[in-house]
Design an enzyme around this catalytic site. Structure first.
Site, PDB file in Angstrom:
ATOM      1  N   SER A 108       2.268  -0.682  -5.455  1.00 44.00           N
ATOM      2  CA  SER A 108       3.533   0.071  -5.451  1.00 44.00           C
ATOM      3  C   SER A 108       4.444  -0.347  -4.299  1.00 44.00           C
ATOM      4  O   SER A 108       5.552   0.183  -4.171  1.00 44.00           O
ATOM      5  CB  SER A 108       3.257   1.576  -5.390  1.00 44.00           C
ATOM      6  OG  SER A 108       2.633   1.923  -4.169  1.00 44.00           O
TER       7      SER A 108
ATOM      8  N   SER B  82       2.513  -1.662   1.430  1.00 46.63           N
ATOM      9  CA  SER B  82       2.432  -2.623   2.546  1.00 46.63           C
ATOM     10  C   SER B  82       3.780  -3.296   2.772  1.00 46.63           C
ATOM     11  O   SER B  82       4.194  -3.492   3.914  1.00 46.63           O
ATOM     12  CB  SER B  82       1.346  -3.673   2.275  1.00 46.63           C
ATOM     13  OG  SER B  82       0.097  -3.030   2.174  1.00 46.63           O
TER      14      SER B  82
ATOM     15  N   GLU C 209      -3.734   1.105   5.128  1.00 49.33           N
ATOM     16  CA  GLU C 209      -4.980   1.529   4.460  1.00 49.33           C
ATOM     17  C   GLU C 209      -5.514   2.829   5.068  1.00 49.33           C
ATOM     18  O   GLU C 209      -6.723   2.984   5.307  1.00 49.33           O
ATOM     19  CB  GLU C 209      -6.050   0.420   4.532  1.00 49.33           C
ATOM     20  CG  GLU C 209      -5.607  -0.914   3.982  1.00 49.33           C
ATOM     21  CD  GLU C 209      -5.365  -0.927   2.476  1.00 49.33           C
ATOM     22  OE1 GLU C 209      -5.634   0.082   1.809  1.00 49.33           O
ATOM     23  OE2 GLU C 209      -4.880  -1.959   1.984  1.00 49.33           O
TER      24      GLU C 209
ATOM     25  N   GLN D 213      -6.135   5.603   3.850  1.00 51.49           N
ATOM     26  CA  GLN D 213      -7.092   6.387   3.043  1.00 51.49           C
ATOM     27  C   GLN D 213      -8.544   6.109   3.409  1.00 51.49           C
ATOM     28  O   GLN D 213      -9.421   6.907   3.133  1.00 51.49           O
ATOM     29  CB  GLN D 213      -6.875   6.119   1.544  1.00 51.49           C
ATOM     30  CG  GLN D 213      -7.397   4.790   1.012  1.00 51.49           C
ATOM     31  CD  GLN D 213      -6.467   3.602   1.274  1.00 51.49           C
ATOM     32  OE1 GLN D 213      -5.371   3.783   1.785  1.00 51.49           O
ATOM     33  NE2 GLN D 213      -6.876   2.411   0.908  1.00 51.49           N
TER      34      GLN D 213
ATOM     35  N   CYS E 140       3.884   0.254 -14.696  1.00 51.52           N
ATOM     36  CA  CYS E 140       2.699   0.302 -15.560  1.00 51.52           C
ATOM     37  C   CYS E 140       2.500  -1.037 -16.252  1.00 51.52           C
ATOM     38  O   CYS E 140       3.420  -1.559 -16.904  1.00 51.52           O
ATOM     39  CB  CYS E 140       2.846   1.411 -16.594  1.00 51.52           C
ATOM     40  SG  CYS E 140       1.466   1.470 -17.762  1.00 51.52           S
TER      41      CYS E 140
ATOM     42  N   CYS F 139       2.944  -0.419 -20.280  1.00 50.96           N
ATOM     43  CA  CYS F 139       4.211  -0.102 -20.967  1.00 50.96           C
ATOM     44  C   CYS F 139       5.454  -0.339 -20.116  1.00 50.96           C
ATOM     45  O   CYS F 139       6.571  -0.282 -20.638  1.00 50.96           O
ATOM     46  CB  CYS F 139       4.201   1.347 -21.448  1.00 50.96           C
ATOM     47  SG  CYS F 139       4.319   2.541 -20.108  1.00 50.96           S
TER      48      CYS F 139
ATOM     49  N   CYS G 216       0.826   4.076 -15.716  1.00 54.05           N
ATOM     50  CA  CYS G 216       1.552   5.356 -15.763  1.00 54.05           C
ATOM     51  C   CYS G 216       0.574   6.451 -16.200  1.00 54.05           C
ATOM     52  O   CYS G 216      -0.564   6.161 -16.585  1.00 54.05           O
ATOM     53  CB  CYS G 216       2.712   5.265 -16.755  1.00 54.05           C
ATOM     54  SG  CYS G 216       2.155   5.142 -18.447  1.00 54.05           S
TER      55      CYS G 216
HETATM   56  P1  ADP Z   1       0.541  -1.846  -2.085  1.00 55.64           P
HETATM   57  O1  ADP Z   1       0.430  -1.931  -0.583  1.00 55.64           O
HETATM   58  O2  ADP Z   1       1.143  -0.546  -2.557  1.00 55.64           O
HETATM   59  O3  ADP Z   1      -0.745  -2.173  -2.810  1.00 55.64           O
HETATM   60  P2  ADP Z   1       1.990  -4.290  -1.838  1.00 55.64           P
HETATM   61  O4  ADP Z   1       3.138  -4.012  -0.900  1.00 55.64           O
HETATM   62  O5  ADP Z   1       0.771  -4.958  -1.268  1.00 55.64           O
HETATM   63  O6  ADP Z   1       1.598  -2.932  -2.566  1.00 55.64           O
HETATM   64  O7  ADP Z   1       2.473  -5.192  -3.052  1.00 55.64           O
HETATM   65  C1  ADP Z   1       3.630  -4.914  -3.830  1.00 55.64           C
HETATM   66  C2  ADP Z   1       3.842  -6.117  -4.719  1.00 55.64           C
HETATM   67  O8  ADP Z   1       2.819  -6.169  -5.708  1.00 55.64           O
HETATM   68  C3  ADP Z   1       5.105  -6.133  -5.543  1.00 55.64           C
HETATM   69  O9  ADP Z   1       6.239  -6.551  -4.813  1.00 55.64           O
HETATM   70  C4  ADP Z   1       4.756  -7.155  -6.620  1.00 55.64           C
HETATM   71  O10 ADP Z   1       4.957  -8.468  -6.139  1.00 55.64           O
HETATM   72  C5  ADP Z   1       3.265  -6.993  -6.784  1.00 55.64           C
HETATM   73  N1  ADP Z   1       2.845  -6.317  -8.023  1.00 55.64           N
HETATM   74  C6  ADP Z   1       1.734  -6.651  -8.716  1.00 55.64           C
HETATM   75  N2  ADP Z   1       1.576  -5.827  -9.778  1.00 55.64           N
HETATM   76  C7  ADP Z   1       2.603  -4.965  -9.778  1.00 55.64           C
HETATM   77  C8  ADP Z   1       2.987  -3.854 -10.625  1.00 55.64           C
HETATM   78  N3  ADP Z   1       2.270  -3.517 -11.693  1.00 55.64           N
HETATM   79  N4  ADP Z   1       4.093  -3.176 -10.294  1.00 55.64           N
HETATM   80  C9  ADP Z   1       4.832  -3.530  -9.242  1.00 55.64           C
HETATM   81  N5  ADP Z   1       4.525  -4.555  -8.395  1.00 55.64           N
HETATM   82  C10 ADP Z   1       3.423  -5.272  -8.654  1.00 55.64           C
END
Ligand code: ADP
Length: 191
Positions: free
Chosen positions: A20, A23, A90, A92, A146, A149, A178
């Site tokens: 999401s 990071s 991280e 959590q 998601c 979808c 989702c």
């Molecule tokens: P988190 O820390 O929340 O796991 P990150 O900041 O590491 O997320 O990574 C976000 C990046 O993940 C997005 O910019 C995109 O490049 C990638 N990504 C991979 N799958 C998805 C997805 N289903 N939805 C949105 N981004 C995704």
């Protein structure tokens, strides 16, 4: 103890499912503070060794050097009195003691930013994140997209049958879903 003069500290929580952008958002806030010449210290939980044992790394390969810790008390030992921003990724994975530590640092006048998963692979609150959100002045809820979808994704779908709450992995093990397409694992029967 030197408190950052004239400043009130606070806590920011960045939460949401995997992928999401937690990071990325954390890295963006740290970079802006560094550009403004704020004193920053960056930590992450040592369990997440997906890419590198010390860097904070996003799934989009943005990174910043940090310090990996497993015991939250180690952060209290390492934070310099003059530090203005303490960033923790991280969140959590830490135990409940992180709540007291975050409040203590904020009470000292520091800006504390904690990024972490708010829900685990079962869709249940993850570790200390709910209480951290109660203590936080600012909460940013991120959503992914998601993979089934394309709607906003609040959940992290585990693609394997492993039952441990903590199973470190990336797109080979998890994907964003989702609420319509999230399939939580079957409940274990009561023993
Ligand atoms: P988190 O820390 O929340 O796991 P990150 O900041 O590491 O997320 O990574 C976000 C990046 O993940 C997005 O910019 C995109 O490049 C990638 N990504 C991979 N799958 C998805 C997805 N289903 N939805 C949105 N981004 C995704």
């Amino acid at each position: 103890m030197q408190i950052v003069n004239g400043k009130t500290g606070w806590i920011e929580v960045i939460c949401g499912p995997m992928f999401s952008g937690k990071s990325e958002e954390l890295i963006k806030r740290i970079r802006r503070a560094q550009i403004a010449k704020r004193r920053v210290q960056i930590f992450k939980h040592g369990i997440d060794d997906r890419y590198n044992s010390t860097d904070i790394v996003s799934h989009s390969q943005q990174k910043l050097p940090g310090i990996a810790v497993t015991d939250i008390e180690d952060i209290m030992q390492m934070v310099d009195d003059r530090t203005e921003l303490v960033a923790i990724d991280e969140g959590q994975f830490f135990d409940a003691h992180i709540i007291a530590v975050a409040n203590k640092l904020a009470n000292q006048g520091k800006r504390v930013i904690i990024a972490g998963l708010d829900l685990d692979y079962r869709g249940r609150p993850f570790g200390p994140m709910p209480q951290l959100m109660c203590s936080a002045e600012y909460i940013t809820k991120q959503l992914a997209i998601c993979m089934t979808c394309g709607d906003p994704a609040n959940f992290t779908q585990r693609l394997t049958s492993a039952k441990d709450q903590i199973l470190v992995g990336a797109s080979e093990t998890y994907e964003a879903r989702c609420r319509r397409h999230f399939e939580p694992p079957a409940e274990e029967p009561e023993k």
